[in-house]
Each structure stands twice: as structure tokens, then as C-alpha cells.
Design an enzyme around this catalytic site. Structure first.
Site, mmCIF file in Angstrom:
data_model
loop_
_atom_site.group_PDB
_atom_site.id
_atom_site.type_symbol
_atom_site.label_atom_id
_atom_site.label_comp_id
_atom_site.label_asym_id
_atom_site.label_seq_id
_atom_site.Cartn_x
_atom_site.Cartn_y
_atom_site.Cartn_z
ATOM 1 N N THR A 240 -13.087 -18.636 -19.463
ATOM 2 C CA THR A 240 -12.191 -17.175 -19.073
ATOM 3 C C THR A 240 -11.926 -17.449 -17.522
ATOM 4 O O THR A 240 -12.851 -17.721 -16.750
ATOM 5 C CB THR A 240 -12.930 -15.742 -19.378
ATOM 6 O OG1 THR A 240 -12.805 -15.923 -20.648
ATOM 7 C CG2 THR A 240 -12.027 -14.900 -18.718
ATOM 8 N N CYS A 329 -30.262 -35.964 6.681
ATOM 9 C CA CYS A 329 -30.614 -36.988 6.405
ATOM 10 C C CYS A 329 -31.507 -37.905 7.003
ATOM 11 O O CYS A 329 -31.593 -38.182 8.116
ATOM 12 C CB CYS A 329 -29.329 -37.849 5.438
ATOM 13 S SG CYS A 329 -29.698 -38.787 4.278
#
Ligand code: PLP
Length: 388
Positions: A240, A329
Site C-alpha cells: 500500500t 570511517c
């Protein structure tokens, strides 16, 4: 609280007030299921139809070519995996731009694990894709080429229309996907007329909601459906529909597109003044990627010698100025921290010292001045603590 100066619009943008009003109205009043046959369903369906038309208009494409998804990442995954599945019998060779977003890089890695051969197209020292390299690397077994329209870290504008021309001249069956997440509705790009088969973008980069995006799929091209169920979105993506957010995406696209020339030239003027003043007043700062006036209006990437960008980011945050450094990182892996900067030959140290300022439709001169003043204050302070 002091005023906030948000300059991380390439990461995401604040909701436009008109979009917020519309989402509220739809969430509250338009609660029908668009697949229901009664009036409440039809009412919801009308919002989907309008949004599809609004997005399609920006691309000068037919509304049936627009499939709503949850984000650009989903669109990119669907496009690349779907294209590989569809074309896998014809060949296994895939070409990609350098410095692409993780959504592309990680999806291509997964395809490599399945036996596809992925190769990067070359680029110049500013990060612009080399058309010569593209021409050389196309092969009889190439099935797919993917490229960004605008690089999210450097603002580099890729020649995607020229790429489409070269690819289609070589072999019209090769599929060409463009990640238009940073350029959609800001820069004109009409996939149908230039030979782009697939194009991905999302709502939250254009002052629409997060968690909604779309995939443009050329008419007649039927990629295998990835989410099976009730057959929504032309059977391509069942489930939906998120009517309120789809309506918000449509409205955001229209608002940005209707005014895109004025919005981008305003952002460009603000950016140019900001960078000129910064370079004039603070030594040892360099622009990464294309010249400031050649990059997309909303992005500039700068390197400050001897200041780690993560430290600078937090110093600016204390002044209520929000910018971005590459994703957190290990500095042992600069290419993971910033693929676009690694691709143009920046060293790990230079990448560590680089940050991005990104503007949006609601960015003001005051925002840019606050950022400038914060940088003028913080950079000399932080440089005093440099280990030599
Ligand atoms: N592609 C580019 C160029 C982007 O800048 C981003 C978002 O940062 C994405 C893809 C992923 O977008 P989303 O967060 O909507 O999945």
C-alpha cells in the site's frame, strides 16, 4: 537558542512549509487505501496521480514511467539488480562512474559476487567522467552503464546526456541508469529524449520528506518486479502506497522545479561570495573537484591544510553551523571515507582535511556569513594544536 545555520543540504533538506501542510492534510483526511474502489480510495488515488504527474513533468516524461519507492537507495538497488537480472543472459559487463554513492557501489559489489564484471569509467582530475574512456570501455557484452548526475561530495556535474548518446550509438540495448539524487528538479534532465533508461531520486534532497523516492523506468522496459504482492505501482513495487509522502514528494518536486533557475543561481551567488571571501582571508585552503563556478550550485568541497575536518565540524557545530566531513570511517581507508576525493587522487591526509558545505533553497546570506565567520575564527585556533 541561537539561530541554527544548516549547511548540510546535500545530506538532507528541511521540509518546505507548503509540503508539510500538504502532508499533514493527507495524513489526517486522506486515509483511504488508493486501491479501494469507494470514494475514499479514489480520493487517495487522486493524490498519487497528481504526484506522479508532478514528478513526470520535471523529467518531461509520461507519468506511467514513474514508480514510487522508499528512497533513492531503493530505486538504485531496484534499477541495477533488475537490469542485471533482465540482461544477464546477453552479457555480464557493467560500467560505472568513479566516486559513486554507496548505494551504487555496494549494489555493484553484490552483482560482482554473482559473477558480473564491474569496471570503472575513467575521469579527469576534477572528477568529470571521461567520454573517451567510456567509448573505449564499451564492449559487445556490456549490458549496463550507471552514473551520477551530480556528485554528492564535490558537486561535479557529469556529462550524462553525452554519455547516453555514446552508449546508445554503440548499442541501443545497453541500459543506462542515472543516479539523479542530487540534481533532480534543480538541473534539467529529460531521460526520454536523451536516451536514459532508468533514473533514481528521492524526496528529502528537495525539501520533501525522507523515506520516499522514485524510479523512472523508460516505457516499454519491464524490469523484474522486486517486491511481490498486491500489484501496486504497476506490479513493480507491491505494498500500500505511502500516500502522504508521495503527495509531499510531488509537491516538493513542483516547488523546486517551478523556480529552479532562480534557486540555483541564488545558491551559486551565495556560494561564490562565500568561497572567495574564505580564500582571501584564510590561508592554505583549497577547493576539491571542479572550479567553484563549474560545480553544482549547492555544493562546495574544501580542504583546510592541517585541520582535521571532523574536528572542524564539531567546532562549527558549537557555533550552530552545520557542515559535513566524509562519512566517519577509518583513515586507513580513505577511499571508503570519500570515494570521489580518492578518485581524483587526494591523499588520505587531504581527505581527512576535507569538508563539504552544501546549500539549499532556504539558505540565506546570514547562514553563509555565519559559516564564514566561524571558519575564520576556528581554523587559526585549531591550527595551533597541529602536531608537527
Ligand atoms: N545517491 C546520491 C548521489 C546521494 O547523494 C544519496 C544520498 O545521500 C543517495 C544516492 C541515497 O539517497 P537516499 O538517502 O534517498 O536513499
Amino acid at each position: 537558542m541561537d539561530k541554527e545555520h544548516y549547511l548540510d543540504n546535500a545530506a538532507t533538506t528541511p521540509l518546505s512549509p507548503g509540503v508539510l501542510d500538504l502532508i499533514e492534510t493527507v495524513l489526517r483526511d486522506v486515509y483511504g487505501n488508493p486501491s479501494s474502489l469507494h470514494r475514499k480510495g479514489q480520493e487517495a488515488e487522486a493524490y498519487l496521480k497528481r504526484a506522479r504527474e508532478q514528478v513526470a513533468k520535471v523529467l518531461m516524461a509520461p507519468p506511467e514511467a514513474i514508480y514510487f519507492t522508499s528512497c533513492a537507495t531503493e530505486s538504485i538497488n531496484s534499477a541495477l539488480k533488475g537490469a542485471a537480472r533482465r540482461m544477464g543472459k546477453r552479457g555480464r559487463h557493467i560500467l560505472t562512474g568513479t566516486g559513486e554513492h554507496a548505494a551504487t557501489v555496494e549494489t555493484l559489489k553484490a552483482l560482482e559476487d554473482q559473477g558480473f564484471e564491474v569496471e570503472e569509467i575513467g575521469c579527469d582530475k576534477e572528477g568529470t567522467t571521461s567520454l573517451e574512456s567510456l567509448e573505449k570501455k564499451l564492449r559487445p557484452d556490456t549490458i549496463l552503464v550507471t552514473s551520477m548526475q551530480v556528485n554528492n561530495e564535490t558537486g561535479c556535474l557529469q556529462p550524462v546526456e553525452d554519455m547516453a548518446r555514446i552508449i546508445k550509438k554503440y548499442n541501443p540495448d545497453i541500459l543506462f541508469h542515472v543516479d539523479a539524487t542530487q540534481g533532480f528538479a534543480k538541473y534539467p534532465l529529460f531521460p526520454e529524449s536523451c536516451g536514459i533508461d532508468l533514473l533514481s531520486a528521492s524526496g528529502h534532497k528537495i525539501n520533501g520528506p525522507k523515506g520516499i523516492g522514485f524510479l523512472y523506468m523508460r516505457r516499454g522496459l519491464h524490469l523484474p518486479e522486486l517486491i511481490l504482492g498486491g500489484g501496486q505501482e504497476g506490479h513493480f513495487r507491491s505494498g500500500t502506497e505511502n500516500v502522504a509522502y508521495i503527495a509531499g514528494l510531488g509537491e516538493a518536486a513542483q516547488q523546486m522545479w517551478d523556480d529552479h533557475a532562480a534557486i540555483t543561481s541564488r545558491m551559486m551567488r551565495l556560494k561564490l561570495d562565500f568561497v572567495r571571501e574564505l580564500l582571501e582571508t584564510v590561508p592554505q585552503i583549497h577547493v576539491n573537484g571542479p572550479a567553484v563556478d563549474k560545480a553544482a550550485a549547492h555544493i562546495v568541497n574544501l580542504q583546510v591544510e592541517n585541520v582535521r575536518s571532523e574536528v572542524l565540524l564539531h567546532a562549527l557545530e558549537d557555533e550552530n553551523v552545520f557542515i559535513s566531513s566524509g562519512s566517519a570511517c577509518s583513515s586507513n581507508h580513505p577511499e571508503r571515507k570519500s570515494r570521489p576525493l580518492a578518485a581524483i587522487g587526494k591523499s588520505p591526509k587531504e581527505i581527512d582535511e576535507s569538508f563539504r558545505v552544501s546549500l539549499g533553497r532556504f539558505t540565506t546570506k546570514e547562514d553563509m556569513d555565519s559559516c564564514l565567520h566561524a571558519l575564520q575564527k576556528e581554523i587559526p585556533l585549531l591550527r595551533r594544536f597541529v602536531r608537527r
